[in-house]
Enzyme design. Structure first.
Site, PDB file in Angstrom:
ATOM      1  N   HIS A  19       0.819  -1.210   0.000  1.00 37.29           N
ATOM      2  CA  HIS A  19       0.000   0.000   0.000  1.00 37.29           C
ATOM      3  C   HIS A  19       0.861   1.272   0.000  1.00 37.29           C
ATOM      4  O   HIS A  19       0.357   2.346  -0.287  1.00 37.29           O
ATOM      5  CB  HIS A  19      -0.891  -0.019   1.243  1.00 37.29           C
ATOM      6  N   ASN A  72      -7.063   6.463   4.191  1.00 37.96           N
ATOM      7  CA  ASN A  72      -8.450   6.876   3.959  1.00 37.96           C
ATOM      8  C   ASN A  72      -8.723   8.331   4.326  1.00 37.96           C
ATOM      9  O   ASN A  72      -9.845   8.799   4.177  1.00 37.96           O
ATOM     10  CB  ASN A  72      -9.424   5.943   4.686  1.00 37.96           C
ATOM     11  N   ASN A 118      -9.306   3.640  -1.168  1.00 36.40           N
ATOM     12  CA  ASN A 118      -9.740   4.601  -0.162  1.00 36.40           C
ATOM     13  C   ASN A 118      -8.987   5.931  -0.225  1.00 36.40           C
ATOM     14  O   ASN A 118      -9.554   6.978   0.078  1.00 36.40           O
ATOM     15  CB  ASN A 118      -9.638   3.998   1.242  1.00 36.40           C
TER      16      ASN A 118
END
Length: 192
Positions: A19, A72, A118
């Site tokens: 990520h 997010n 997100n």
């Protein structure tokens, strides 16, 4: 001036996660330009300013940004930076991980949906638009029935370390090409 944002999660526990490949591309661009990061509290991000291209009036000013929020909530930091530096979405590039592309694949595009990401959802909400450039760096799909969130928050295996470094370099090259040569030429050179 261009704002180049890498998406990831802050903190040492996330550094090598799939990520966080966006952060790693931003680090590569900082290394190439000699830019050093600072973390002004009001910006909620690590920011470095530098220049691309030949030294002199033909170089392009860039701002590199790594949000200090979690994925997010990335939009808050991006919105603060776009307001502070007076950057419009047509001068914003977001570099992020992409589950739908295998490691070794890269896509450069303008606009589009969030595809469940997100960080992109947060940026769209904060800027009220998705019309900015994206450099999508493939990290592959999770094996079997592994939860995608768990997969993204895991590290690349050591056997993929060399390939990951190559892709980080290619993604940084694609950002430089996008700024210097435009979208169409960059897509024809880097989209795989």
């Amino acid at each position: 001036m261009w704002l180049i944002v890498g998406l990831g999660n802050p903190g040492p526990g996330y550094v090598d996660n799939r990520h966080n490949i966006g952060f790693r591309v931003i680090d590569e661009l900082a290394h190439r330009t000699g830019a050093r990061f600072a973390a002004p509290a009001r910006m909620r991000a690590e920011i470095a300013e530098g220049r691309l291209g030949p030294i002199g009036p033909d170089s392009t000013r860039i701002v590199l940004l790594k949000p200090r929020t979690f994925m997010n909530e990335s939009g808050a930091a991006v919105a603060k930076a776009t307001n502070y530096f007076k950057i419009k979405p047509d001068r914003l590039i977001v570099v992020h991980d992409e589950l739908d592309l295998d490691l070794g694949q890269l896509r450069v595009k303008h606009g589009g949906g969030d595809n469940g990401h997100n960080g992109l959802k947060s940026i769209r909400k904060s800027l009220s638009t998705g019309d900015y450039f994206r450099v999508r760096v493939g990290v592959g799909r999770p094996p079997g029935r592994q939860d995608p969130a768990d997969f993204l928050l895991s590290n690349f295996p050591p056997r993929e370390a060399d390939e990951v470094q190559i892709e980080i370099g290619r993604a940084a090259d694609a950002v430089e090409s996008l700024i210097g040569s435009g979208l169409e030429r960059t897509q024809s050179s880097y989209n795989s």
